[in-house]
Motif scaffolding. Structure first.
Motif, PDB file in Angstrom:
ATOM      1  N   GLY A 159      58.336  92.846  27.720  1.00 37.14           N
ATOM      2  CA  GLY A 159      58.296  92.898  29.177  1.00 37.14           C
ATOM      3  C   GLY A 159      59.188  91.853  29.807  1.00 37.14           C
ATOM      4  O   GLY A 159      59.832  91.045  29.120  1.00 37.14           O
ATOM      5  N   GLY A 160      59.198  91.839  31.126  1.00 37.68           N
ATOM      6  CA  GLY A 160      60.064  90.916  31.855  1.00 37.68           C
ATOM      7  C   GLY A 160      59.737  89.463  31.599  1.00 37.68           C
ATOM      8  O   GLY A 160      60.634  88.626  31.428  1.00 37.68           O
ATOM      9  N   SER A 161      58.442  89.115  31.555  1.00 35.02           N
ATOM     10  CA  SER A 161      58.072  87.719  31.309  1.00 35.02           C
ATOM     11  C   SER A 161      58.325  87.327  29.854  1.00 35.02           C
ATOM     12  O   SER A 161      58.535  86.151  29.550  1.00 35.02           O
ATOM     13  N   ASP A 162      58.312  88.313  28.939  1.00 33.93           N
ATOM     14  CA  ASP A 162      58.625  88.033  27.535  1.00 33.93           C
ATOM     15  C   ASP A 162      60.105  87.715  27.353  1.00 33.93           C
ATOM     16  O   ASP A 162      60.474  86.902  26.500  1.00 33.93           O
ATOM     17  N   ALA A 163      60.957  88.359  28.142  1.00 36.50           N
ATOM     18  CA  ALA A 163      62.408  88.242  27.959  1.00 36.50           C
ATOM     19  C   ALA A 163      62.879  86.798  28.087  1.00 36.50           C
ATOM     20  O   ALA A 163      63.701  86.326  27.289  1.00 36.50           O
ATOM     21  N   ALA A 164      62.359  86.095  29.093  1.00 39.75           N
ATOM     22  CA  ALA A 164      62.781  84.695  29.280  1.00 39.75           C
ATOM     23  C   ALA A 164      62.354  83.828  28.101  1.00 39.75           C
ATOM     24  O   ALA A 164      63.087  82.931  27.680  1.00 39.75           O
TER      25      ALA A 164
END
Length: 309
Positions: free
Chosen positions: A26-31
């Motif tokens: 997900g988006g928060s995982d990407a960072a």
């Protein structure tokens, strides 16, 4: 390109939602995978996706972030005149199905989305002028990679009393990089190959969870790379000791300048050396005077001590 729907989320229980989140990045995982999340390491994300570590429990910050999401979205509409709507689904990249997006809002009439943030006062400087925190920038580019959209808005409530909103344009170079590192990461998830641990607090906590106890009287022969790591550790420890001594020396000189005064000011800096009183339990005295009471309330705890000799 148009995102596919992995699963609708309207009225979905949180446990079900978390289970579907584990099926991709997900988006928060990407960072975190990119090494730009100060609170999560790549190895922590890997353990979550492989089912070896539970999803992070809701903190007060996370709880209020969710509670205030709608307020931030409403204020964004008031200030910009734009309309936003929910997208009650986990979206999926059509070519890279492990890339997921659970977006806060989509902007009506634009190929753009909206990410709603709440953050504390001490992070205000990260949003000043045209600045955007790295983890937020990566999250937005990840969402654009999944949806194919051309831009993403970020609205943030800072310290409960400062509202800002900013627009992020699609950056193909960043998106291609994210596709590359997320593809490599997901291959490690599928092959059960863990990423390397790093020096983050998250990696430290993960290692405590994975290996809480040592087997007594056991020993292994370490691989050759351990020699390099030991040298790095000892060099860093020596530098840390010198830095600590310099820090203490500066603090002591400032204390000497203050003397009996509680605070001192120079320019826009305030130096403080305050008297703080507190009551603490003297466990040694309690054990000596009332051993039976001490024993009744004593609780054993353990941790693993690391050292190099």
């Amino acid at each position: 390109m148009q995102a596919e729907v992995l699963v609708p989320t309207l009225n979905m229980e949180r446990e079900q939602w978390l289970e579907h989140r584990r099926r991709g990045i997900g988006g928060s995982d990407a960072a975190a995978i990119a090494g730009l999340n100060p609170w999560r390491s790549p190895v922590a994300v890997w353990l979550e996706k492989t089912g070896q570590l539970q999803e992070q429990e809701d903190s007060e910050v996370m709880y209020w972030g969710r509670m205030l999401e709608d307020l931030v979205a409403q204020e964004f509409m008031v200030r910009t005149g734009k309309k936003v709507r929910r997208r009650n689904a986990i979206l999926q990249h059509p070519e890279y199905p492990f890339m997921l997006a659970n977006v806060d809002r989509l902007v009506v009439g634009e190929k753009a989305g909206l990410e709603c943030k709440t953050t504390s006062e001490w992070r205000r400087n990260e949003w000043e002028e045209d600045r955007i925190p790295d983890e937020c920038l990566v999250q937005a580019q990840h969402y654009m990679a999944v949806t194919g959209y051309r831009g993403w808005w970020i609205a943030a409530l800072i310290g409960g009393n400062k509202f800002i909103y900013k627009y992020i344009e699609r950056d193909e170079e960043i998106i291609n990089y994210l596709i590359q590192i997320e593809t490599e990461f997901w291959r490690m998830v599928e092959n059960k190959t863990p990423p390397a641990v790093d020096g983050s607090k998250s990696s430290t906590e993960v290692l405590k969870i994975l290996y809480p106890e040592s087997e007594p009287d056991t020993e292994i022969v370490l691989p050759a790379e351990a020699e390099v790591l030991i040298e790095e550790y000892e060099l860093a420890a020596a530098e840390e000791k010198k830095a600590k001594e310099r820090k203490e020396e500066a603090a002591n000189k400032l204390k000497a300048l203050l003397g009996e005064y509680e605070t001192g000011r120079i320019g826009d800096r305030l130096v403080s050396w305050k008297t703080v009183r507190s009551n603490r339990l003297d466990s040694k005295a309690l054990k000596a005077a009332h051993p039976e009471i001490y024993q009744e309330f004593a609780r054993e705890s353990s941790h693993r001590r690391f050292s190099i000799k």
